[in-house]
Every structure is written in structure tokens, then in C-alpha cells.
Design an enzyme around this catalytic site. Structure first.
Site, mmCIF file in Angstrom:
data_model
loop_
_atom_site.group_PDB
_atom_site.id
_atom_site.type_symbol
_atom_site.label_atom_id
_atom_site.label_comp_id
_atom_site.label_asym_id
_atom_site.label_seq_id
_atom_site.Cartn_x
_atom_site.Cartn_y
_atom_site.Cartn_z
ATOM 1 N N GLU A 70 0.800 -1.237 0.000
ATOM 2 C CA GLU A 70 0.000 0.000 0.000
ATOM 3 C C GLU A 70 0.835 1.291 0.000
ATOM 4 O OE1 GLU A 70 -3.887 -1.574 2.456
ATOM 5 O OE2 GLU A 70 -2.132 -1.060 3.618
HETATM 6 C C1 TNX Z 1 -4.359 -4.018 4.738
HETATM 7 S S1 TNX Z 1 -2.788 -6.405 4.213
HETATM 8 C C2 TNX Z 1 -3.067 -3.803 5.174
HETATM 9 C C3 TNX Z 1 -2.853 -3.364 6.560
HETATM 10 C C4 TNX Z 1 -4.123 -3.171 7.314
HETATM 11 C C5 TNX Z 1 -5.097 -4.267 6.937
HETATM 12 C C6 TNX Z 1 -6.370 -4.210 7.703
HETATM 13 C C7 TNX Z 1 -1.703 -5.377 4.063
HETATM 14 C C8 TNX Z 1 -0.490 -5.856 3.475
HETATM 15 N N1 TNX Z 1 -1.956 -4.128 4.457
HETATM 16 O O1 TNX Z 1 -2.079 -2.187 6.592
HETATM 17 O O2 TNX Z 1 -3.856 -3.190 8.665
HETATM 18 O O3 TNX Z 1 -5.385 -4.183 5.576
HETATM 19 O O4 TNX Z 1 -7.148 -5.329 7.453
#
Ligand code: TNX
Length: 540
Positions: free
Chosen positions: A343
Site C-alpha cells: 500500500e
Molecule cells: C491491509 S494487508 C493492510 C494493513 C491493514 C489491513 C487491515 C496489508 C499488506 N496491508 O495495513 O492493517 O489491511 O485489514
């Protein structure tokens, strides 16, 4: 003289008679063991092969544990078993006690000297009326086998069979080996901090279900949780916040080493994650030169993602990362370093790829293999790096095309922070609602088209902590679903079956209650509240 001999003979004869009578009585006791069925026991994960022989081994105060001498780690595994037996039954079972002359039954933890056996977690458990023989090539295999044996000890003793309390262990033979070499759980200690004691309890629970990797998500926008001596503000400033504005916290290097050692004793590898270049607000708050989003860095205690990034074009940023990776790697005996990579929405694509390939080199320099969330596959990285699939199937396919291995953590199936249903007290639901059956009923080996068993290192269940801050809340989300992921990663596809699993799961309550685990009591499961002692089936 003659008279003397006669007396002697009579005495011997009487003694022999007495011994025979005793043996007969002992045999009778054995014959009166209830009929058991090892294949029907509540083992999770389900072992590879089970052959029942329908009798039992009576664990009692005269039982002793022996371990192969000179086999590295075997004595410790024996001690561990003895402690766990004591914890459950109050029995004090001696380990390798040479002065003990009692003729009690034996649990023998034996090293197989089979150099061709490369399966380091494999074990065999042979249970008869007189002995339990646990054989493995390594102490790690023996440790996994000990978990199976623990699961076979009934909750209550059967006091009708002998004057002393006796716990009946179903007899037969188990041959076992994991389906996947990597069986992981992830805990986010960044959004909310969890103490060393909490993590240790989680480790104890994971070990019982043969999980062998605990991935700690140590850094995020809301907090930095691991002391780095060369950059002290990371924890001084970055460690003092968390989601919702609480006090945060961090592990000193001594705490972290303590956790690593605690996990290693239970053959669990700690995988440290420093999430970057995104998810780095806390680091940039401590050292603003790291920041690359062009904005003033402010403390962050919300739950949005994707707004932060390191400056990927500054050499000083890589000098910083070098120190962080070095210090953490020096304290981490396991082979992996997780560099995050998810992300990074405000990092330009080409900057992101440049960043990941430079970090990969740093990780390698310190002798580790990089793991990253599936977005890392677009960078020019070594094929020994591992992609952790969480949302984008295309990324997972690219990983496999590049020859990389994949860890499966599909958000829709394996995210422990997803709510069970709309009534769930904690958790999110951006990926799905995941009831206990949905969490279990999927096939890692066929989840993504074209990604087969050979490409998959294993399965990992992440627990993100935006909505949870106490151990009780952690347990609510992790249990019982985590238990299902253990079976999904250890047991073969043929041995996994929801109808059969849910009965075994319902029978985990004695253990979970004894561990004081506040699991989510899903209505899909018939939770067994109390186990009654098995009634002996008398033959005469
Ligand atoms: C996605 S899964 C994220 C996290 C969040 C999560 C909450 C991933 C690699 N990144 O930063 O905590 O969703 O479900």
C-alpha cells in the site's frame, strides 16, 4: 543343609507365584482397558497417517520419560513434555532419571539416525500398553510429535482402573509430516502494542497447533516498536503513540531477544517486519529527513493507510535502512527479513521498484532472505525473495513466473482481523466477513489458478490490530480461526474435512479453557464444555 535348600526353593516358588499373580492382575487391568480409537481422537492438525490398535497406554505417576542420549535438543524436548504433563495432570514425570528404579511405563523420545530423512519436522508415534515411542530425526520433529501426544492425553484421569490416577492414551501408530514447510501467524504490534507476556502466550498457543513462524509487524504509521540503538528516536518518539491515541510502547532489544529465544524453544521462527517505503509515518516523525511525501509529518493515530512514504532517492535513507536491517538481523537467527512493501500509494511506481530492489540487496547483505507483501514482485529482485500474497492474484502469478515462492495470506480467507459476521465485536470487513467455516473451507493448493503446491512455501494468517488492544480482544479474533489455519497448512488435502474438523475443534475447549483463552464461541461449533472420564468396558 537340605532343609535349608528346601526352604529356599519354597520361598522362590512363592515369590514366583506372587509375581505371576501380580502380572496376571496387571494384565487383567490392561485387558480391562476401554476400547479406544486413535483415529477418532481430537488431534489438530490432523496427522498424515493414523493406525489405531484399540487399546491404551496408562499415563500415571510411575511413568518415566527417556530421551536418546547425545541427541541435540532431545533432553529439552523431554523436559518440556514433562512440564506440560505436570501442568495438565499434576503428575511429576522424571526425565532421564538414572536413579529411578521404578518399573513404570516409559515414554521414549528417540532419535532416528536416518541421514536420508531430510524431513526435519517429521515424527512417528507408536503407542502400546507398555510404552510410547516418539521417533524423529531432529528435536524439532520430536517437538511437533510432543504436541500430538499432549493432544492425546485426556482431560481427566480414569480412577476406576487402578489405585493411582491414570490417564489413558489411545494406542496405535501415527506417522506425520507437514504438508507445507511454512505455517505462520502474523501479529501487528504497531497499530496497538502487545506486551512481551501477551506475545509469549500467543506463542504457547501457536506451538500447540504446530505453527512454526510468527511474523511480527513491528512498524507502521502509528508506531515503531523495536529499539534501534543507532537511531534512538525511533522508539523515543515513534514508539509513544498508537491507534486511538493510547500510550504505545516498544520492545527493547533485550525484550526482542527474549521473545526470539522463547519462540525458538518451541521451534517457532520470529520474522521481523519493518514495513516500507509506505506505512512509515512513525519513523518519519522521529527522523523527518526520511519523509518523501512532501508534507509536514504529524503524529498519526487514525486507521487510514497509504499516505506515507520514505524518500526513495536519498542515500541517507538507505544508510538508515542499512542500520535498521543490520541491528534487527543480528538479533534474529531465522532466515527471513520482512520488508513490507504494501500500500505505498504515494510512492511513484518507478521509485517503489527502485526502493525495493535496493532494500533486497541490504537484506541479502545481512544474510537474510527478503519477504515482502505481493506488490514487491514488480521490482528487480532476487528470485530467492518471497512474495506474501494478500490481495492481488496477478502479483502472485508474476512471483511464480519469476521463480519466487509464495506465502498465501488471502484477505478473504486468512485475515484474522476480518469480522466473523455483522455482529462481531472487533475487526474490519473490507475483504470479507469470515465465519469459522469459511476460514477453513478453502484449498491453498488450488486457491489461485496456476499456483500449485510446489510454488507455495506455506500459509500465514495475519492479525492486524487497528480494532484490538488487549489479549482478550486478540483471542476473540484469532481463536478459533487460527486453529483451522494450522490444519490448512500442516495436513494434506485428503485429510482436511470440515465435518470432521468441526467436531475436533469443539473438543478443544478443555485446552482453551485451561489456557484461559477467550475464544469466539461460534454457533457453528458444538463446544464441549466438560469431558467426562472414559468408562472402562469390563470384559468379565
Ligand atoms: C491491509 S494487508 C493492510 C494493513 C491493514 C489491513 C487491515 C496489508 C499488506 N496491508 O495495513 O492493517 O489491511 O485489514
Amino acid at each position: 543343609m537340605k532343609k535349608c535348600n528346601l526352604i529356599k526353593s519354597i520361598l522362590i516358588f512363592t515369590a514366583v507365584l506372587a509375581i505371576t499373580a501380580c502380572e496376571e492382575q496387571e494384565k487383567k487391568k490392561l485387558i480391562n482397558f476401554p476400547e479406544t480409537n486413535l483415529a477418532m481422537e481430537n488431534m489438530i492438525p490432523k496427522p498424515l497417517k493414523i493406525m489405531a490398535s484399540n487399546s491404551a497406554f496408562g499415563l500415571d505417576q510411575n511413568t518415566v520419560i527417556h530421551t536418546s542420549s547425545n541427541a541435540t535438543g532431545f533432553n529439552e524436548v523431554g523436559q518440556y513434555l514433562s512440564e506440560k504433563i505436570k501442568w495438565q495432570t499434576q503428575l511429576d514425570i522424571a526425565v532421564n532419571n538414572t536413579t529411578n528404579t521404578s518399573s513404570g511405563r516409559v515414554i521414549f523420545i528417540h532419535q532416528l539416525n536416518d541421514s536420508t530423512n531430510s524431513k526435519k519436522e517429521a515424527y512417528e508415534l507408536t503407542i502400546t500398553q507398555d510404552s510410547v515411542i516418539l521417533s524423529a530425526a531432529t528435536a524439532e520433529g520430536a517437538f511437533r510429535g510432543v504436541q500430538t501426544l499432549r493432544q492425546l492425553i485426556p482431560e481427566s484421569s480414569n480412577d476406576t482402573l487402578s489405585e493411582t490416577k491414570m490417564w489413558l492414551i489411545s494406542s496405535g501408530k501415527i506417522t506425520d509430516n507437514p504438508n507445507f514447510e511454512y505455517r505462520g501467524a502474523m501479529l501487528d504490534v504497531a497499530r496497538h502494542f502487545f506486551s512481551v507476556e501477551d506475545v509469549k502466550k500467543y506463542i504457547d498457543l501457536l506451538a500447540y497447533y504446530k505453527i512454526n513462524a510468527l511474523h511480527l509487524h513491528l512498524t507502521d504509521d502509528q508506531g515503531w516498536r523495536i529499539e534501534i540503538k543507532s537511531w534512538p528516536k525511533l522508539t523515543e518518539i515513534g514508539g509513544s503513540s498508537e491507534v486511538g491515541g493510547g500510550p504505545g510502547g516498544f520492545y527493547t532489544q533485550e525484550d526482542y531477544k527474549d521473545l526470539v529465544a522463547y519462540a525458538a524453544k518451541q521451534y517457532i521462527t520470529i520474522i521481523p517486519e519493518v514495513d516500507m517505503p509506505g506505512h512509515t509515518n512513525a519513523a518519519s516523525l522521529a527522523y523527518p529527513f526520511l519523509n518523501g511525501n512532501g508534507k509536514k509529518v504529524e503524529p498519526y493515530t487514525g486507521i487510514d493507510v497509504g499516505f506515507s512514504t520514505f524518500d526513495t532517492r536519498k542515500d541517507t535513507v538507505y544508510a538508515f535502512i542499512d542500520d535498521v536491517v543490520r541491528e534487527i538481523s543480528e538479533m534474529t537467527p531465522g532466515p527471513y527479513f520482512h520488508a513490507g512493501g504494501d500500500e505505498s500509494h504515494v510512492t511513484k511506481k518507478k521509485d517503489f521498484n527502485y526502493f525495493i530492489s535496493r532494500v533486497d540487496k541490504i537484506v541479502k547483505k545481512y544474510g537474510k532472505r527478503m519477504i515482502g507483501w505481493d506488490e514487491i514482485v514488480h521490482a528487480d529482485i532476487d528470485t530467492t525473495a518471497i512474495a506474501q500474497f494478500w490481495s492481488n492474484e496477478e502479483n502472485a502469478k508474476i512471483a511464480v513466473e519469476k521463480g519466487m515462492k509464495v506465502i498465501l495470506s488471502p484477505g478473504k480467507k486468512a485475515y484474522l482481523d476480518m469480522q466473523y459476521d455483522t455482529l462481531s465485536k472487533y475487526g474490519l470487513h473490507w475483504a470479507a466477513y469470515i465465519p469459522v467455516d469459511t476460514a477453513y473451507v478453502w484449498t491453498p493448493e488450488r486457491y489461485i489458478n496456476g499456483i500449485n503446491k510446489e510454488h507455495i512455501l506455506g500459509v500465514e494468517a495475519p492479525l492486524w490490530s487497528e480494532t484490538i488492544s488487549t489479549m482478550e480482544e486478540l483471542e476473540y479474533l484469532a481463536f478459533p480461526r487460527m486453529i483451522g489455519y494450522s490444519e490448512l497448512s500442516w495436513s494434506t488435502e485428503e485429510n482436511r474435512n470440515w465435518e470432521d474438523y468441526k467436531i475436533r475443534l469443539g473438543n478443544q475447549t478443555p485446552f482453551l479453557d485451561r489456557m484461559n483463552v477467550k475464544y469466539y464461541p461460534s454457533k457453528l461449533i458444538d463446544w464441549k464444555k466438560a469431558t467426562l472420564p472414559i468408562k472402562p468396558r469390563l470384559k468379565d
